[in-house]
Design an enzyme around this catalytic site. Structure first.
Site, PDB file in Angstrom:
ATOM      1  N   HIS A 374       0.704  -1.319  -0.135  1.00  0.00           N
ATOM      2  CA  HIS A 374       0.005   0.169   0.031  1.00  0.00           C
ATOM      3  C   HIS A 374       0.849   1.426  -0.046  1.00  0.00           C
ATOM      4  CE1 HIS A 374      -3.254  -2.580   0.553  1.00  0.00           C
ATOM      5  NE2 HIS A 374      -4.037  -1.661   0.371  1.00  0.00           N
ATOM      6  N   CYS A 684      -7.954  -6.240 -13.941  1.00  0.00           N
ATOM      7  CA  CYS A 684      -7.605  -4.876 -13.150  1.00  0.00           C
ATOM      8  C   CYS A 684      -6.306  -5.050 -12.626  1.00  0.00           C
ATOM      9  CB  CYS A 684      -8.589  -4.451 -12.248  1.00  0.00           C
ATOM     10  SG  CYS A 684      -8.687  -5.600 -10.756  1.00  0.00           S
TER      11      CYS A 684
END
Length: 760
Positions: A374, A684
């Protein structure tokens, strides 16, 4: 008295924003109950705080009841509407209080004349903070709109109450620390892993150490240290308030209240008062700040309460800003990290956002722990150059050492010479002009032979929406909803999530928007969650498993998404689905949330498209059944590769085995693509933007790709120069290989599909 929920939320937020710990928490809570009672037109408003040691709530402030009740009236979590609301973590609204089975009459506080009650828990995620209660003589005084208003107020109160109580616990704690010097090893050139591209030059700022020290030697000045300190303190407060105001508008998803803890600490006399006291005793302002910041770092880092321990970086950040304002007498100076490169042993995503919003030039991280995935995504969205580097000697260089980092190559130059700097000048001056890129992008994407291909955008932050529109994305193929969870100290409320999702939906101007539900676990840990530590997190309670296990968190997110999707084409997508049963259970939660919102007469999307990610081998095996029940499917190639190959992509010892073009991966993708005529299908993951593999995806029938918005121009160029006939031949050829090396040799000979099957 008429109710005014909008003004209520604004007024309470304004009161919280200017709150100082010197005023006392009691004073703030009393102001809040007065404001709420006035705007809600209610006779009574009270706030109860939760005493976790006794498992009881204690009245902390009231408007309308006897003041003697404050501090004396307590309830267990099984007593009364108030106690039960906190126990069950839900609002409770009753029309005729005395008839309710949960009602508990408290004598001597003039409570008997009130016949309607609304109790809303004050929560930080699932952590109990207290209860906000309103009462009135009328039996039907409160409605569902009042519930939503008080939920918003409770969310505003939760953080400031929790942070303030934590600070007050430290008032009597103080220890002296003495900074230790370290030997400086002469380092010139280091090689690491490029994560977020860019080139940056600046002064090193080491924040990996457990101590804080002055940035430069104290400057001579005729002003007294007291005047210098007071001016720096005022500048620092003003800067933080202005920064937070700006961020609340521009980055509400990851920066809402992000500097709230900074301001609370800066307003706390146990912190500021000690600094001023040392200055008045003759210490320089720099040394006073250094001593007190080090004291607090030691106190916070040793504290058993994790909420306090995690404030260490906040304290260092405040010290940094104070020191810059003390030493650089220029009143226009921002106190930010502009002109500096951060070298950190480890950073939490919330820390990274704080640095990015304070104009840091670049970041070098020596170990990322479980948050590296992240951090990487944040860095790319925020366009901050980032390198992961496995060399702890870099911590030994002094603050202020000149650093040049090339995050295209993953190289770090320590004290670069004039030749190195001159070579990088063109790259340092180069600007990323989105307008120029946008001019090269066509509104529609077609292959060389005219086949329509849809290019959507992956959205990580609210700031990505504007970029996606500017670069002509045809919708949002994936919104990663976990970022507002990751950068906070606790779970965001329904209202906070709603405002974020609504801005995404509105910002996409009527285009398709796929909102993925919370995907945490594995390399995406929430440090405040009780499930943060697992023996094998990649195979543990992650993604849809986590949300199904925590229905209140799931319900809040689904309600927020559905509300945000009112009169808009939203899709809701579940991650980490391993069975049709998982999907059906999660879909049932969506339908329950829709019915709940209907009963509450809250506007929402009642017919969202509902789909799931295909990223587990188990999902591939039940694909025909999933295609029957789902409205759409999306291939998440990152996790699919990881689980097919049993490779932890964050583990440097095996990350070289994470191979997107592995024959097993290509064959699995071919099997998945076979359902393209039965259900809407997209890709994706990172593979959707892989120039070498885009022709393969087109060849197996994929017609919808979701990529980082800044990759749209490059992906469109690859698609436009590829014909479907060529792509199908390439796919057939690649699917015939059994060795990784065979695939690699073919791709080297045919970059971005510029060949045919005879090239083998």
């Amino acid at each position: 008295m008429p109710k005014n929920s909008v003004d209520l939320i604004f007024d309470v937020g304004e009161k919280i924003a200017v709150f100082e710990t010197t005023d006392g928490l009691d004073s703030l809570l009393q102001s809040v109950v007065d404001i709420v009672a006035k705007h809600m037109g209610s006779s009574v408003c009270s706030i109860y705080l939760y005493d976790s040691d006794r498992s009881r709530v204690v009245m902390a402030a009231t408007h309308g009841l006897r003041q003697e009740a404050v501090g004396t009236v307590t309830l267990s979590l099984n007593e009364g509407v108030t106690g039960r609301a906190l126990k069950e973590l839900r609002p409770i609204k009753e029309s005729t209080r005395s008839k309710h089975r949960l009602f508990k009459f408290v004598e001597g506080i003039d409570e008997d004349k009130y016949h309607s009650i609304l109790a809303v828990p004050i929560l930080r995620g699932l952590t109990r903070v207290g209860v906000l209660v309103i009462q009135d003589e009328d039996s039907d005084h409160f409605d569902d709109t009042d519930v939503q208003a008080l939920r918003a107020i409770a969310a505003q109160l939760a953080q400031v109450i929790d942070d303030t109580r934590a600070l007050l616990d430290l008032r009597d704690t103080s220890e002296e620390t003495v900074p230790e010097s370290v030997e400086h090893e002469d380092l010139r050139f280091l090689k690491g892993k490029p994560v977020s591209v860019g080139v940056a030059v600046g002064k090193a700022e080491i924040i990996a150490s457990s101590e804080f020290d002055v940035l430069t030697a104290p400057a001579d000045d005729d002003e007294s240290s007291v005047e210098v300190f007071d001016r720096a303190l005022l500048e620092t407060r003003d800067q933080l308030k202005a920064l937070q105001t700006h961020l609340d508008e521009q980055m509400a998803d990851v920066a809402s209240f992000i500097f709230g803890a900074h301001l609370l600490i800066l307003q706390d006399q146990a912190f500021v008062g000690q600094m001023r006291e040392l200055v008045e005793k003759g210490y320089s302002a720099e040394r006073a700040v250094t001593n007190v910041v080090n004291d607090f770092i030691h106190i916070f880092s040793q504290h058993k309460n994790p909420r306090i321990a995690e404030k260490v970086q906040d304290v260092k950040d405040i010290g940094h800003r104070l020191m810059q304002n003390i030493q650089q007498r220029d009143l226009a100076h921002s106190g930010d990290y502009q002109g500096q490169i951060i070298i950190a042993e480890e950073l939490m995503p919330s820390d990274f956002v704080k640095l990015a919003t304070q104009k840091v030039e670049g970041v070098v991280i020596l170990s990322g722990g479980g948050s590296t995935a992240h951090i990487a995504i944040l860095a790319r969205s925020l366009q901050v150059p980032l390198i992961f580097l496995d060399n702890y000697h870099l911590l030994e260089i002094p603050d202020g050492t000149e650093i040049l980092m090339d995050a295209h190559q993953g190289t770090v130059f320590v004290e670069p010479d004039e030749t190195v700097l001159a070579n990088y000048q063109p790259m340092l001056k180069a600007s990323k002009n989105l307008e120029e890129i946008a001019e090269t992008i066509n509104p529609e994407t077609r292959t060389r032979d005219g086949e329509r291909v849809f290019l959507l955008s992956n959205i990580n932050l609210l700031s990505d929406v504007k970029v996606a529109i500017q670069l002509k994305a045809e919708g949002v193929g994936l919104y990663r909803s976990e970022f507002p969870f990751i950068v906070r100290n606790d779970f965001p409320s329904e209202e906070e999530q709603y405002r974020i999702y609504r801005r995404i939906v509105q910002g996409m101007e009527g285009k398709e928007v796929i909102l993925r539900t919370l995907d945490v676990g594995g390399d995406k840990m929430l440090p405040y969650s009780t499930h943060a530590h697992e023996t094998n997190p990649f195979l543990g309670l992650r993604a849809i498993r986590f949300t199904l296990k925590n229905p209140q968190i799931f319900s809040q997110q689904l309600r927020a998404m559905l509300r945000a999707g009112y009169e808009a084409p939203i899709h809701i997508m579940f991650p980490f689905i391993s069975s049709v049963d998982d999907y059906i259970e999660a879909r049932g939660c969506v339908r329950e949330s829709i019915e709940e919102l209907k009963r509450e007469r809250i506007e929402c999307c009642t017919t969202p498209k509902i789909g799931c990610m295909i990223e587990l081998p188990a999902a591939v095996e039940v694909l025909p059944e999933l295609a029957e029940v789902a409205d759409f499917l999306c291939i998440g190639t990152n996790d699919l590769i990881q689980y097919l190959l049993a490779v932890d992509r964050t583990n440097e010892r095996v990350s070289h085995l994470y191979i997107a073009h592995h024959p097993a991966v290509l064959r699995a993708l071919k099997r998945i693509a076979e359902v393209k005529d039965r259900v809407d299908l997209s890709v994706c993951g990172d593979m959707a933007a892989d120039q070498e593999l885009i022709p393969f995806l087109l060849g197996i029938g994929i017609r919808k790709l979701s990529v980082d918005p800044r990759s749209i121009a490059v992906v469109q160029k690859v698609v436009q120069k590829t014909s479907i006939a060529e792509a199908e031949k390439i796919a057939d050829t690649l699917l015939g290989f059994g060795l990784v090396k065979e695939v690699e040799d073919f791709l080297k000979a045919c970059p971005t599909g510029n060949c045919n099957s005879e090239s083998r």
